[in-house]
Write an enzyme that holds these catalytic residues in place. Sequence first.
Site, short mmCIF file in Angstrom:
data_model
loop_
_atom_site.label_atom_id
_atom_site.label_comp_id
_atom_site.label_asym_id
_atom_site.label_seq_id
_atom_site.Cartn_x
_atom_site.Cartn_y
_atom_site.Cartn_z
N GLY A 111 0.83 -1.20 0.00
CA GLY A 111 0.00 0.00 0.00
C GLY A 111 0.86 1.24 0.00
N GLY A 170 -0.24 4.84 -0.87
CA GLY A 170 -1.43 5.37 -0.23
C GLY A 170 -1.13 6.42 0.82
N ARG A 171 -2.21 6.95 1.45
CA ARG A 171 -2.03 7.98 2.48
C ARG A 171 -1.17 7.46 3.62
NH1 ARG A 171 -7.29 8.77 0.48
NH2 ARG A 171 -7.99 6.91 1.63
N MET A 172 -1.45 6.29 4.11
CA MET A 172 -0.67 5.72 5.23
C MET A 172 0.61 5.07 4.73
SD MET A 172 -1.59 6.03 8.37
CE MET A 172 -1.04 4.56 9.24
N PRO A 187 -5.87 -1.87 14.96
CA PRO A 187 -6.80 -0.95 14.31
C PRO A 187 -6.35 0.49 14.37
CG PRO A 187 -7.75 -1.81 16.34
CD PRO A 187 -6.50 -2.58 16.08
N PHE A 197 -2.59 2.69 15.37
CA PHE A 197 -1.21 2.73 15.85
C PHE A 197 -0.95 4.01 16.66
CE2 PHE A 197 0.66 -0.95 14.08
CZ PHE A 197 0.09 -1.18 12.84
N HIS A 207 -13.99 10.82 10.40
CA HIS A 207 -12.86 10.61 9.48
C HIS A 207 -13.04 11.40 8.20
CE1 HIS A 207 -12.06 7.12 12.07
NE2 HIS A 207 -10.84 7.16 11.57
N LYS A 227 -12.48 7.30 3.36
CA LYS A 227 -12.36 6.05 4.11
C LYS A 227 -13.34 5.02 3.57
CE LYS A 227 -12.28 4.27 8.83
NZ LYS A 227 -11.07 3.45 8.48
N THR A 254 -11.07 1.20 14.77
CA THR A 254 -10.81 1.68 16.13
C THR A 254 -12.10 1.78 16.93
OG1 THR A 254 -8.94 2.97 15.31
CG2 THR A 254 -9.82 3.56 17.47
N1 LIG Z 1 -4.10 1.13 12.14
C1 LIG Z 1 -3.97 2.44 11.96
O1 LIG Z 1 -3.42 3.16 12.82
C2 LIG Z 1 -4.48 3.05 10.71
C3 LIG Z 1 -5.09 2.26 9.79
N2 LIG Z 1 -5.55 2.78 8.63
C4 LIG Z 1 -6.13 1.83 7.67
O2 LIG Z 1 -5.17 1.63 6.64
C5 LIG Z 1 -5.83 1.31 5.42
C6 LIG Z 1 -5.33 2.23 4.34
O3 LIG Z 1 -5.77 3.54 4.66
P1 LIG Z 1 -5.29 4.75 3.69
O4 LIG Z 1 -3.83 4.77 3.59
O5 LIG Z 1 -6.03 5.97 4.12
O6 LIG Z 1 -5.91 4.26 2.29
P2 LIG Z 1 -5.40 4.62 0.82
O7 LIG Z 1 -6.48 4.23 -0.11
O8 LIG Z 1 -4.84 5.99 0.78
O9 LIG Z 1 -4.15 3.63 0.61
C7 LIG Z 1 -4.31 2.26 0.35
C8 LIG Z 1 -3.28 1.92 -0.73
O10 LIG Z 1 -3.20 0.50 -0.87
C9 LIG Z 1 -3.20 0.20 -2.25
N3 LIG Z 1 -3.63 -1.18 -2.42
C10 LIG Z 1 -4.86 -1.67 -2.49
N4 LIG Z 1 -4.80 -3.02 -2.62
C11 LIG Z 1 -3.48 -3.35 -2.61
C12 LIG Z 1 -2.76 -4.56 -2.70
N5 LIG Z 1 -3.38 -5.74 -2.85
N6 LIG Z 1 -1.40 -4.53 -2.68
C13 LIG Z 1 -0.76 -3.36 -2.54
N7 LIG Z 1 -1.37 -2.17 -2.44
C14 LIG Z 1 -2.73 -2.17 -2.48
C15 LIG Z 1 -4.11 1.23 -2.87
O11 LIG Z 1 -3.90 1.29 -4.25
P3 LIG Z 1 -5.00 2.06 -5.14
O12 LIG Z 1 -4.70 3.52 -4.94
O13 LIG Z 1 -4.71 1.57 -6.53
O14 LIG Z 1 -6.37 1.67 -4.63
C16 LIG Z 1 -3.67 2.48 -2.11
O15 LIG Z 1 -2.55 3.08 -2.71
C17 LIG Z 1 -7.34 1.43 5.73
O16 LIG Z 1 -7.85 0.15 6.01
C18 LIG Z 1 -7.37 2.27 6.99
O17 LIG Z 1 -8.50 2.00 7.80
C19 LIG Z 1 -5.43 4.12 8.32
C20 LIG Z 1 -4.83 4.96 9.23
C21 LIG Z 1 -4.32 4.49 10.50
O1 LIG Z 2 -8.96 5.12 7.57
C1 LIG Z 2 -8.36 5.86 8.39
O2 LIG Z 2 -7.92 6.99 8.14
C2 LIG Z 2 -8.15 5.29 9.75
N1 LIG Z 2 -8.50 4.05 9.95
C3 LIG Z 2 -8.27 3.32 11.15
C4 LIG Z 2 -9.58 2.76 11.68
O3 LIG Z 2 -10.41 2.34 10.81
O4 LIG Z 2 -9.73 2.72 12.91
C5 LIG Z 2 -7.45 4.06 12.17
C6 LIG Z 2 -7.66 5.54 12.18
O5 LIG Z 2 -8.91 5.82 12.73
C7 LIG Z 2 -7.53 6.13 10.80
#
Ligand SMILES: NC(=O)C1=CN([C@@H]2O[C@H](COP(=O)(O)OP(=O)(O)OC[C@H]3O[C@@H](n4cnc5c(N)ncnc54)[C@H](OP(=O)(O)O)[C@@H]3O)[C@@H](O)[C@H]2O)C=CC1
Ligand SMILES: O=C(O)C1=N[C@H](C(=O)O)C[C@H](O)C1
EC number: 1.17.1.8
Length: 270
Positions: free
Chosen positions: A11, A14-16, A107, A109, A136, A140, A147
């Site tokens: 990923g 992506g944003r994260m 869920p 970090f 959020h 999303k 969380t």
């Molecule tokens: N645990 C924590 O603290 C946090 C968790 N999250 C979670 O993290 C996840 C990602 O969030 P976020 O970054 O905002 O989402 P984004 O959509 O910005 O990023 C996800 C990325 O993963 C890519 N992707 C999708 N499928 C695959 C795959 N099979 N292999 C490799 N890359 C892939 C996407 O590609 P494409 O652009 O082509 O779709 C995209 O670039 C969510 O489930 C969110 O809930 C978010 C923030 C904090």
């Molecule tokens: O999608 C997000 O941005 C986030 N997802 C996680 C969740 O589903 O709990 C963690 C955080 O809230 C940000």
Amino acid sequence: MSNRIRVAVLGARGRMGSEAVKAVEAAADMELTAALGRGDSLDTLTSTDTQVAIDLTHPDSVLKNLEFCVGHGIHGVVGTTGWSGERLDRLRDKLAASPGTGVLIAPNFGIGAVLTMRFAQQAARFFESVEVVELHHPHKADAPSGTAVRTAQLIAEARRSAGCAPQPDATSTALDGARGADVDGVPVHAVRLRGLVAHQEVLFGDEGEVFTIRHDSMNRGSFMPGVLLGVRRIISAPGLTMGLEHFLFDDEAPAAPAGSAGASGAEQGS
Ligand SMILES: NC(=O)C1=CN([C@@H]2O[C@H](COP(=O)(O)OP(=O)(O)OC[C@H]3O[C@@H](n4cnc5c(N)ncnc54)[C@H](OP(=O)(O)O)[C@@H]3O)[C@@H](O)[C@H]2O)C=CC1
Ligand SMILES: O=C(O)C1=N[C@H](C(=O)O)C[C@H](O)C1
């Protein structure tokens, strides 16, 4: 031969994931082996001798990614949310066949978010009413947030253990969704709003008082210390670990009972 931890990010664009790439590259004890996006081959993980894969992808992608990783003895640090009991069971089955491999699913970090869950768990039994509101950005994919679901589950478990009565609610007619999602008897509400990142409020109520716990993630860099902690700890934590608290509060984390490997290694957290 470097003794740095060999880490890949799934990923990565992506944003994260893009934040995780920066964090791993900046960590003196880590080496970034691969930064993979959708469609990139997971075989890169084996050809680069990756030890830990950070998954920050999508609910529809994460299980297949982890099945590959665990099948090749690659540890997982998973932030991707949207998990179901059935999918967790499939992951446990995969871990059973790879007893030395660890997977952390967190869920959230964010240290403040983990503390929010811990404090909510401690407060739960003292109040007649409790509801969770998560807020959020509008990109999303899943609702409620992972969380918020975990927070509600921990609250419900604490209330059950304390013998709390069901919450008062005289609702007899409501529009669909008006009372939020029901997570083990705890209403959870999800707001999606341009301008937000990640925020959560837990509202406890009783006669004459309301007690609110609120956490705000202002940027995604705030999650990175927790991600790196997960990478550093997962190599010595076989099996499935649910929640970063098990690595944060070592003095309180349940010891892995000898020989109690669930599928493969002791499972911590529910
Ligand atoms: N645990 C924590 O603290 C946090 C968790 N999250 C979670 O993290 C996840 C990602 O969030 P976020 O970054 O905002 O989402 P984004 O959509 O910005 O990023 C996800 C990325 O993963 C890519 N992707 C999708 N499928 C695959 C795959 N099979 N292999 C490799 N890359 C892939 C996407 O590609 P494409 O652009 O082509 O779709 C995209 O670039 C969510 O489930 C969110 O809930 C978010 C923030 C904090
Ligand atoms: O999608 C997000 O941005 C986030 N997802 C996680 C969740 O589903 O709990 C963690 C955080 O809230 C940000």
